[in-house]
Motif scaffolding. Structure first.
Motif, PDB file in Angstrom:
ATOM      1  N   ARG A   1       0.838  -1.209   0.000  1.00 24.98           N
ATOM      2  CA  ARG A   1       0.000   0.000   0.000  1.00 24.98           C
ATOM      3  C   ARG A   1       0.870   1.256   0.000  1.00 24.98           C
ATOM      4  NH1 ARG A   1      -3.610  -2.973   3.831  1.00 24.98           N
ATOM      5  NH2 ARG A   1      -5.625  -3.263   2.800  1.00 24.98           N
ATOM      6  N   LYS A   2       1.911   1.241   0.839  1.00 30.28           N
ATOM      7  CA  LYS A   2       2.803   2.397   0.928  1.00 30.28           C
ATOM      8  C   LYS A   2       3.521   2.631  -0.395  1.00 30.28           C
ATOM      9  CE  LYS A   2       5.205   5.637   3.063  1.00 30.28           C
ATOM     10  NZ  LYS A   2       6.220   5.966   2.058  1.00 30.28           N
ATOM     11  N   ARG A   3       3.936   1.571  -1.072  1.00 30.07           N
ATOM     12  CA  ARG A   3       4.600   1.698  -2.365  1.00 30.07           C
ATOM     13  C   ARG A   3       3.673   2.331  -3.389  1.00 30.07           C
ATOM     14  NH1 ARG A   3      10.001   1.485  -1.722  1.00 30.07           N
ATOM     15  NH2 ARG A   3      10.735  -0.523  -0.950  1.00 30.07           N
ATOM     16  N   LEU A   4       2.415   1.914  -3.395  1.00 29.80           N
ATOM     17  CA  LEU A   4       1.443   2.480  -4.322  1.00 29.80           C
ATOM     18  C   LEU A   4       1.204   3.962  -4.021  1.00 29.80           C
ATOM     19  CD1 LEU A   4      -1.188  -0.407  -4.577  1.00 29.80           C
ATOM     20  CD2 LEU A   4       0.473   0.280  -6.312  1.00 29.80           C
ATOM     21  N   GLU A   5       1.117   4.289  -2.754  1.00 29.24           N
ATOM     22  CA  GLU A   5       0.926   5.697  -2.367  1.00 29.24           C
ATOM     23  C   GLU A   5       2.112   6.551  -2.812  1.00 29.24           C
ATOM     24  OE1 GLU A   5       0.295   5.617   1.805  1.00 29.24           O
ATOM     25  OE2 GLU A   5      -1.730   4.765   1.665  1.00 29.24           O
ATOM     26  N   ASP A   6       3.306   5.979  -2.754  1.00 33.43           N
ATOM     27  CA  ASP A   6       4.511   6.717  -3.131  1.00 33.43           C
ATOM     28  C   ASP A   6       4.519   7.123  -4.607  1.00 33.43           C
ATOM     29  OD1 ASP A   6       5.490   6.590  -0.572  1.00 33.43           O
ATOM     30  OD2 ASP A   6       6.803   4.873  -0.940  1.00 33.43           O
ATOM     31  N   ILE A   7       3.789   6.369  -5.444  1.00 30.13           N
ATOM     32  CA  ILE A   7       3.732   6.729  -6.866  1.00 30.13           C
ATOM     33  C   ILE A   7       2.390   7.356  -7.248  1.00 30.13           C
ATOM     34  CG2 ILE A   7       5.449   5.028  -7.613  1.00 30.13           C
ATOM     35  CD1 ILE A   7       3.185   3.259  -8.562  1.00 30.13           C
ATOM     36  N   GLY A   8       1.560   7.653  -6.240  1.00 32.90           N
ATOM     37  CA  GLY A   8       0.339   8.409  -6.507  1.00 32.90           C
ATOM     38  C   GLY A   8      -0.954   7.620  -6.548  1.00 32.90           C
ATOM     39  N   ILE A   9      -0.952   6.371  -6.063  1.00 32.10           N
ATOM     40  CA  ILE A   9      -2.173   5.563  -6.051  1.00 32.10           C
ATOM     41  C   ILE A   9      -2.556   5.281  -4.604  1.00 32.10           C
ATOM     42  CG2 ILE A   9      -3.239   3.373  -6.725  1.00 32.10           C
ATOM     43  CD1 ILE A   9      -1.296   3.264  -9.066  1.00 32.10           C
ATOM     44  N   SER A  10      -3.668   5.860  -4.153  1.00 33.15           N
ATOM     45  CA  SER A  10      -4.081   5.722  -2.751  1.00 33.15           C
ATOM     46  C   SER A  10      -5.353   4.895  -2.622  1.00 33.15           C
ATOM     47  CB  SER A  10      -4.308   7.109  -2.132  1.00 33.15           C
ATOM     48  OG  SER A  10      -3.141   7.891  -2.209  1.00 33.15           O
ATOM     49  N   ASN A  11      -5.466   4.213  -1.498  1.00 30.58           N
ATOM     50  CA  ASN A  11      -6.683   3.466  -1.138  1.00 30.58           C
ATOM     51  C   ASN A  11      -7.110   2.468  -2.216  1.00 30.58           C
ATOM     52  OD1 ASN A  11      -6.934   5.061   1.264  1.00 30.58           O
ATOM     53  ND2 ASN A  11      -7.834   6.696   0.017  1.00 30.58           N
ATOM     54  N   ALA A  12      -6.131   1.831  -2.856  1.00 31.45           N
ATOM     55  CA  ALA A  12      -6.453   0.900  -3.937  1.00 31.45           C
ATOM     56  C   ALA A  12      -6.708  -0.513  -3.433  1.00 31.45           C
ATOM     57  CB  ALA A  12      -5.321   0.879  -4.968  1.00 31.45           C
ATOM     58  N   ILE A  13      -6.179  -0.862  -2.255  1.00 32.69           N
ATOM     59  CA  ILE A  13      -6.277  -2.235  -1.748  1.00 32.69           C
ATOM     60  C   ILE A  13      -7.243  -2.287  -0.567  1.00 32.69           C
ATOM     61  CG2 ILE A  13      -5.031  -4.180  -0.734  1.00 32.69           C
ATOM     62  CD1 ILE A  13      -2.527  -3.222  -2.175  1.00 32.69           C
ATOM     63  N   ASP A  14      -8.278  -3.100  -0.697  1.00 34.96           N
ATOM     64  CA  ASP A  14      -9.251  -3.305   0.374  1.00 34.96           C
ATOM     65  C   ASP A  14      -8.915  -4.578   1.146  1.00 34.96           C
ATOM     66  OD1 ASP A  14     -10.776  -1.099  -0.212  1.00 34.96           O
ATOM     67  OD2 ASP A  14     -12.153  -2.187  -1.521  1.00 34.96           O
ATOM     68  N   THR A  15      -9.094  -4.519   2.456  1.00 33.58           N
ATOM     69  CA  THR A  15      -8.986  -5.720   3.292  1.00 33.58           C
ATOM     70  C   THR A  15     -10.383  -6.275   3.515  1.00 33.58           C
ATOM     71  OG1 THR A  15      -7.053  -4.831   4.452  1.00 33.58           O
ATOM     72  CG2 THR A  15      -8.222  -6.651   5.497  1.00 33.58           C
ATOM     73  N   LYS A  16     -10.590  -7.518   3.155  1.00 35.05           N
ATOM     74  CA  LYS A  16     -11.874  -8.185   3.361  1.00 35.05           C
ATOM     75  C   LYS A  16     -11.718  -9.148   4.531  1.00 35.05           C
ATOM     76  CE  LYS A  16     -13.830  -6.137  -0.130  1.00 35.05           C
ATOM     77  NZ  LYS A  16     -14.910  -5.153   0.084  1.00 35.05           N
ATOM     78  N   ARG A  17     -12.212  -8.717   5.690  1.00 36.29           N
ATOM     79  CA  ARG A  17     -12.008  -9.493   6.912  1.00 36.29           C
ATOM     80  C   ARG A  17     -12.507 -10.920   6.775  1.00 36.29           C
ATOM     81  NH1 ARG A  17     -10.068  -6.737  10.985  1.00 36.29           N
ATOM     82  NH2 ARG A  17     -10.227  -4.453  11.037  1.00 36.29           N
ATOM     83  N   GLY A  18     -11.648 -11.843   7.170  1.00 36.98           N
ATOM     84  CA  GLY A  18     -12.003 -13.254   7.101  1.00 36.98           C
ATOM     85  C   GLY A  18     -11.912 -13.842   5.712  1.00 36.98           C
ATOM     86  N   GLN A  19     -11.559 -13.001   4.704  1.00 37.49           N
ATOM     87  CA  GLN A  19     -11.502 -13.495   3.329  1.00 37.49           C
ATOM     88  C   GLN A  19     -10.126 -13.274   2.690  1.00 37.49           C
ATOM     89  OE1 GLN A  19     -15.184 -12.573   0.939  1.00 37.49           O
ATOM     90  NE2 GLN A  19     -15.665 -11.305   2.715  1.00 37.49           N
ATOM     91  N   GLY A  20      -9.710 -12.011   2.584  1.00 38.05           N
ATOM     92  CA  GLY A  20      -8.438 -11.745   1.940  1.00 38.05           C
ATOM     93  C   GLY A  20      -8.329 -10.289   1.542  1.00 38.05           C
ATOM     94  N   TYR A  21      -7.804 -10.052   0.353  1.00 44.91           N
ATOM     95  CA  TYR A  21      -7.572  -8.693  -0.128  1.00 44.91           C
ATOM     96  C   TYR A  21      -8.094  -8.531  -1.555  1.00 44.91           C
ATOM     97  CZ  TYR A  21      -4.378  -8.355   3.842  1.00 44.91           C
ATOM     98  OH  TYR A  21      -3.834  -8.364   5.096  1.00 44.91           O
ATOM     99  N   ARG A  22      -8.452  -7.290  -1.886  1.00 41.41           N
ATOM    100  CA  ARG A  22      -8.924  -6.981  -3.237  1.00 41.41           C
ATOM    101  C   ARG A  22      -8.316  -5.642  -3.662  1.00 41.41           C
ATOM    102  NH1 ARG A  22     -13.382  -3.925  -5.521  1.00 41.41           N
ATOM    103  NH2 ARG A  22     -13.913  -3.224  -3.414  1.00 41.41           N
ATOM    104  N   ILE A  23      -7.818  -5.601  -4.901  1.00 41.26           N
ATOM    105  CA  ILE A  23      -7.327  -4.331  -5.435  1.00 41.26           C
ATOM    106  C   ILE A  23      -8.359  -3.746  -6.399  1.00 41.26           C
ATOM    107  CG2 ILE A  23      -6.046  -5.336  -7.402  1.00 41.26           C
ATOM    108  CD1 ILE A  23      -3.892  -3.121  -6.788  1.00 41.26           C
ATOM    109  N   LYS A  24      -8.691  -2.479  -6.165  1.00 43.40           N
ATOM    110  CA  LYS A  24      -9.634  -1.779  -7.044  1.00 43.40           C
ATOM    111  C   LYS A  24      -8.833  -1.111  -8.162  1.00 43.40           C
ATOM    112  CE  LYS A  24     -10.677   0.579  -3.475  1.00 43.40           C
ATOM    113  NZ  LYS A  24     -11.217   1.615  -2.546  1.00 43.40           N
ATOM    114  N   VAL A  25      -9.400  -1.063  -9.342  1.00 47.07           N
ATOM    115  CA  VAL A  25      -8.671  -0.472 -10.471  1.00 47.07           C
ATOM    116  C   VAL A  25      -9.295   0.842 -10.928  1.00 47.07           C
ATOM    117  CG1 VAL A  25      -7.727  -2.643 -11.311  1.00 47.07           C
ATOM    118  CG2 VAL A  25      -9.982  -1.890 -12.110  1.00 47.07           C
ATOM    119  N   ASN A  26     -10.103   1.452 -10.067  1.00 50.05           N
ATOM    120  CA  ASN A  26     -10.701   2.746 -10.405  1.00 50.05           C
ATOM    121  C   ASN A  26     -10.008   3.868  -9.642  1.00 50.05           C
ATOM    122  OD1 ASN A  26     -11.657   1.909  -7.922  1.00 50.05           O
ATOM    123  ND2 ASN A  26     -13.663   2.876  -8.169  1.00 50.05           N
ATOM    124  N   TRP A  27      -8.662   3.745  -9.535  1.00 46.70           N
ATOM    125  CA  TRP A  27      -7.933   4.810  -8.838  1.00 46.70           C
ATOM    126  C   TRP A  27      -7.837   6.055  -9.698  1.00 46.70           C
ATOM    127  CZ3 TRP A  27      -5.129   0.019  -9.435  1.00 46.70           C
ATOM    128  CH2 TRP A  27      -4.353  -0.051 -10.607  1.00 46.70           C
TER     129      TRP A  27
END
Length: 229
Positions: free
Chosen positions: A203-229
């Motif tokens: 997440r920090k790496r993405l923020e460093d190049i200008g992409i924020s809040n792209a990765i969601d944490t799904k509790r009990g399931q895993g992770y999802r990356i949104k592509v509408n940044w």
């Protein structure tokens, strides 16, 4: 079947080249938007590029350098400019060969076959799948580097594997177990918190190049990356 991207703005010549290549069994991708040649290259992932020099927006030398920065895919120039200097510039900018217009299609096909034998005959695995692109975010496979809007950052091996796995499944949930298996191959020997720490780094790496809040944490399931940044 090898695929060839044709970067030629003369519509008649473009059509003739396409016809001859397909007659010999090649798959072709004629470029229409000459302002986004690199994006088209990343999207189509051709095995070879035929490149004119005199093009709208930027010339062939520019696009050759741009493609060469992310890929070793062979590039053959086809141009009416027949000076030694133009041919030298083509080679120095990363071209593999140069064909002068007007040319014999038999000669063009022979040169294409020759380059394909040389490049793909012995180390095909080294020239394919070198770059992965999603919504303007480029991942350079062989370098573990990401680029967005001109900014580049090098990732650690684990950071790259996590991001690559998420992007291949964009907008879908990737389970924690799947990500752990991808990274370490054995879930039983890994502390689950370690994955959370590494995801925070991504997440920090993405923020460093200008992409924020792209990765969601799904509790009990895993992770999802949104592509509408």
């Amino acid at each position: 079947m090898y695929s060839i991207m044709i970067v030629e703005d003369d519509k008649k010549l473009n059509s003739l080249i396409k016809s001859h290549l397909e007659r010999y069994g090649y798959k072709t991708f004629p470029i229409k938007d000459f302002s986004n040649v690199r994006s088209e290259f990343v999207k189509e992932k051709p095995d070879m590029v035929l490149m004119d020099i005199n093009l709208p927006v930027y010339d062939g030398f520019y696009w050759c350098r741009d493609i060469r920065a992310i890929s070793k895919v062979p590039i053959i120039f086809i141009s009416a400019r027949d000076s030694d200097m133009d041919q030298v510039m083509a080679i120095e900018n990363g071209a593999d060969d140069y064909v002068t217009k007007p040319f014999s299609y038999d000669v063009l096909i022979a040169k294409i076959k020759g380059v394909i034998r040389r490049v793909y005959g012995s180390y095909a695995n080294n020239v394919s799948n070198e770059v992965f692109e999603t919504k303007g975010l480029f991942l350079y496979i062989n370098q573990s580097v990401i680029e967005y809007e001109g900014k580049k950052i090098e990732l650690s091996k684990k950071e790259f594997q996590l991001l690559y796995s998420l992007l291949k499944n964009a907008d879908k949930i990737v389970s924690r177990e799947t990500l752990l298996e991808i990274l370490w191959n054995d879930v039983d020997f890994v502390d689950d918190n370690t994955l959370s720490v590494n995801m925070t780094r991504v997440r920090k790496r993405l923020e460093d190049i200008g992409i924020s809040n792209a990765i969601d944490t799904k509790r009990g399931q895993g992770y999802r990356i949104k592509v509408n940044w």
